[in-house]
Design a protein around this motif. Sequence first.
Motif, PDB file in Angstrom:
ATOM      1  N   SER A  68       0.837  -1.208   0.000  1.00 37.53           N
ATOM      2  CA  SER A  68       0.000   0.000   0.000  1.00 37.53           C
ATOM      3  C   SER A  68       0.867   1.251   0.000  1.00 37.53           C
ATOM      4  CB  SER A  68      -0.923   0.002   1.233  1.00 37.53           C
ATOM      5  OG  SER A  68      -1.832  -1.082   1.183  1.00 37.53           O
ATOM      6  N   ILE A 107       1.533   4.245  -2.939  1.00 30.53           N
ATOM      7  CA  ILE A 107       1.410   5.683  -2.684  1.00 30.53           C
ATOM      8  C   ILE A 107       2.692   6.417  -3.083  1.00 30.53           C
ATOM      9  CG2 ILE A 107       1.182   7.425  -0.875  1.00 30.53           C
ATOM     10  CD1 ILE A 107      -0.660   5.432   0.606  1.00 30.53           C
ATOM     11  N   GLY A 132       3.151   6.404  -6.861  1.00 31.55           N
ATOM     12  CA  GLY A 132       2.227   7.334  -7.493  1.00 31.55           C
ATOM     13  C   GLY A 132       2.674   8.775  -7.355  1.00 31.55           C
ATOM     14  N   ARG A 188       3.658  11.420 -10.413  1.00 31.31           N
ATOM     15  CA  ARG A 188       3.015  12.718 -10.609  1.00 31.31           C
ATOM     16  C   ARG A 188       3.971  13.888 -10.460  1.00 31.31           C
ATOM     17  NH1 ARG A 188       1.834  16.719 -11.858  1.00 31.31           N
ATOM     18  NH2 ARG A 188      -0.114  17.911 -11.803  1.00 31.31           N
ATOM     19  N   ILE A 192      -7.645   1.937  -1.071  1.00 31.22           N
ATOM     20  CA  ILE A 192      -7.443   3.386  -1.167  1.00 31.22           C
ATOM     21  C   ILE A 192      -6.143   3.701  -1.899  1.00 31.22           C
ATOM     22  CG2 ILE A 192      -6.997   5.479   0.193  1.00 31.22           C
ATOM     23  CD1 ILE A 192      -8.871   4.278   2.348  1.00 31.22           C
ATOM     24  N   SER A 193      -5.081   2.952  -1.580  1.00 32.09           N
ATOM     25  CA  SER A 193      -3.780   3.181  -2.211  1.00 32.09           C
ATOM     26  C   SER A 193      -3.825   2.884  -3.708  1.00 32.09           C
ATOM     27  CB  SER A 193      -2.707   2.306  -1.548  1.00 32.09           C
ATOM     28  OG  SER A 193      -2.595   2.603  -0.181  1.00 32.09           O
ATOM     29  N   ALA A 207      -5.636   5.704  -5.359  1.00 31.02           N
ATOM     30  CA  ALA A 207      -4.758   6.879  -5.360  1.00 31.02           C
ATOM     31  C   ALA A 207      -3.692   6.757  -6.447  1.00 31.02           C
ATOM     32  CB  ALA A 207      -4.105   7.047  -3.991  1.00 31.02           C
ATOM     33  N   LEU A 260      -5.270   7.334  -9.873  1.00 32.05           N
ATOM     34  CA  LEU A 260      -5.579   8.755 -10.071  1.00 32.05           C
ATOM     35  C   LEU A 260      -4.308   9.560 -10.345  1.00 32.05           C
ATOM     36  CD1 LEU A 260      -8.302   9.329  -7.307  1.00 32.05           C
ATOM     37  CD2 LEU A 260      -8.647   9.245  -9.792  1.00 32.05           C
ATOM     38  N   LEU A 261      -3.233   9.250  -9.626  1.00 31.77           N
ATOM     39  CA  LEU A 261      -1.961   9.941  -9.854  1.00 31.77           C
ATOM     40  C   LEU A 261      -1.387   9.599 -11.220  1.00 31.77           C
ATOM     41  CD1 LEU A 261      -0.449   9.488  -6.279  1.00 31.77           C
ATOM     42  CD2 LEU A 261      -0.990  11.676  -7.363  1.00 31.77           C
TER      43      LEU A 261
END
Length: 264
Positions: A154, A158, A161, A165, A241-242, A245, A248-249
């Motif tokens: 996880s 993060i 990502g 970005r 969630i990770s 995320a 999305l990144l």
Amino acid sequence: MIAPYRIGAMILRHWYLLTSSWPRLLELIYWPVLQLITWGFSQAYISQNAGFFAKAGGTFIGAVILWDILFRGQLGFSMSFLEEMWSKNLGNLLMSPLKVSEYLISLMVMSVVRLAVGVIPMTILAIAFFGFNLFGFGFALVAFFCNLIFTSWSFGLISSGLVLRNGMGAEGLAWTLMFALLPLSCVYYPVSVLPDWLQVVAWMLPPTYVFEGMRALLIDHVFRADLMIEALAINAALFAISTVAFLLLLKSARKNGSLVQSGE
């Protein structure tokens, strides 16, 4: 549909990269062994001068090894990802038929491979130097490992990502993000040591349950299955969630063109 052969190709790529460089292999073994010897001899000294450590022998060494599983699992994931960033190959991979899900699965497999290279010698030395056998945990070790590796993945998602970005200027997160958990996960001390308000935060982190479970096993000789189930539930939510995320990144990186601009 996920294609196993594409996942296998990515695993082979990173395996060849790892095994073709002895400094990479040495680095995987060096730090875990150094940590074990340093903290192991520290406990050996303390156990001669404190009744608690004499009673709960192995808690310190156990904490060192389990923490290294957590940290090395995340670092193994992030390092395989960063190898692609350093070689400016990630854009090529994501323009190929390789799916994002397949790529992430290959990173997870490589994190376990890298972890094994570092932790297995560490556990053997723990037996040889200090008589501490991690494999003596039995089924509890499986529960501890599964929860720690899910947390590490996880945090690997993060940090990867964020590098995607924000470019290589965020590379340091791959090395430092996990250390934010060190004081709050109560690796070397029980949750009760923390202030009441901070205990609430600590119980929101899956590794806390693992280290409390380890102490219960070594001190009270009780396997706390309830702690492992709670940790697994939190891990499931954290992993979901990770993953969202990361996606999305990745989408943001594609939109802003930072996917092929891997500079600072």
